[in-house]
Design a protein around this motif. Structure first.
Motif, PDB file in Angstrom:
ATOM      1  N   THR A 158       2.941   1.648   3.386  1.00 48.23           N
ATOM      2  CA  THR A 158       2.630   0.227   3.423  1.00 48.23           C
ATOM      3  C   THR A 158       1.952  -0.233   2.140  1.00 48.23           C
ATOM      4  O   THR A 158       1.745  -1.425   1.953  1.00 48.23           O
ATOM      5  N   GLN A 159       1.591   0.707   1.275  1.00 50.55           N
ATOM      6  CA  GLN A 159       0.930   0.361   0.023  1.00 50.55           C
ATOM      7  C   GLN A 159       1.957  -0.019  -1.029  1.00 50.55           C
ATOM      8  O   GLN A 159       3.024   0.586  -1.116  1.00 50.55           O
ATOM      9  N   PRO A 160       1.639  -1.015  -1.867  1.00 45.64           N
ATOM     10  CA  PRO A 160       2.537  -1.332  -2.976  1.00 45.64           C
ATOM     11  C   PRO A 160       2.641  -0.133  -3.917  1.00 45.64           C
ATOM     12  O   PRO A 160       1.690   0.626  -4.072  1.00 45.64           O
ATOM     13  N   SER A 161       3.788   0.039  -4.534  1.00 46.16           N
ATOM     14  CA  SER A 161       3.988   1.231  -5.345  1.00 46.16           C
ATOM     15  C   SER A 161       3.805   1.002  -6.837  1.00 46.16           C
ATOM     16  O   SER A 161       3.596   1.952  -7.578  1.00 46.16           O
ATOM     17  N   THR A 162       3.861  -0.232  -7.310  1.00 44.85           N
ATOM     18  CA  THR A 162       3.677  -0.471  -8.742  1.00 44.85           C
ATOM     19  C   THR A 162       2.232  -0.865  -9.010  1.00 44.85           C
ATOM     20  O   THR A 162       1.525  -1.368  -8.119  1.00 44.85           O
ATOM     21  N   LEU A 163       1.788  -0.678 -10.242  1.00 43.54           N
ATOM     22  CA  LEU A 163       0.409  -0.979 -10.595  1.00 43.54           C
ATOM     23  C   LEU A 163       0.108  -2.465 -10.420  1.00 43.54           C
ATOM     24  O   LEU A 163      -0.911  -2.832  -9.827  1.00 43.54           O
ATOM     25  N   GLU A 216      -2.378  -7.032  -7.454  1.00 42.92           N
ATOM     26  CA  GLU A 216      -2.183  -8.272  -6.698  1.00 42.92           C
ATOM     27  C   GLU A 216      -2.678  -8.114  -5.259  1.00 42.92           C
ATOM     28  O   GLU A 216      -3.316  -9.023  -4.711  1.00 42.92           O
ATOM     29  N   ALA A 217      -2.398  -6.988  -4.636  1.00 39.84           N
ATOM     30  CA  ALA A 217      -2.838  -6.756  -3.256  1.00 39.84           C
ATOM     31  C   ALA A 217      -4.359  -6.697  -3.182  1.00 39.84           C
ATOM     32  O   ALA A 217      -4.956  -7.264  -2.259  1.00 39.84           O
TER      33      ALA A 217
END
Length: 112
Positions: free
Chosen positions: A82-87, A92-93
């Motif tokens: 569920t975590q974004p994969s790009t830096l 942003e999250a």
């Protein structure tokens, strides 16, 4: 139990219409449970070879079905990603979760 000079010997023999595995071991080196586990592995290898004669020894498994089940249980650690994969998506999250927190500082300027 017969006295054994070697730490462990194992022989398969024909017994009526079945095969028997006879293990002799030196109790100074092995406990009964350890020999039982070794015998189960040898039987497992023999059964695999009988089920599929094309298998090489490298393709056979030394672990018992109970150990295989235990390993699958230990390794059942899959989690939904569920975590974004790009830096930049992670930044942003984090900014969305804490909009009032300081995001960046440059010289004496702060960006939130």
């Amino acid at each position: 139990m017969k006295r054994c000079r070697l730490p462990f010997t194992c022989a398969a023999t024909a017994c009526s219409d079945t095969a028997c595995l006879h293990c002799v071991y030196n109790e100074a080196y092995f406990s009964h449970d350890e020999v039982q586990a070794l015998a189960q592995r040898v039987i497992g290898l023999l059964e695999q070879g009988l089920q599929d004669t094309a298998l090489t020894l490298a393709e056979m498994s030394l672990i018992t079905p109970a150990e295989q089940a235990q390993l699958q249980q230990f390794n059942a650690t899959a989690q939904p990603d569920t975590q974004p994969s790009t830096l930049h998506a992670r930044i942003e999250a984090q900014a969305a979760r804490t909009p009032q927190a300081v995001a960046a500082v440059y010289h004496e300027r702060q960006l939130s």
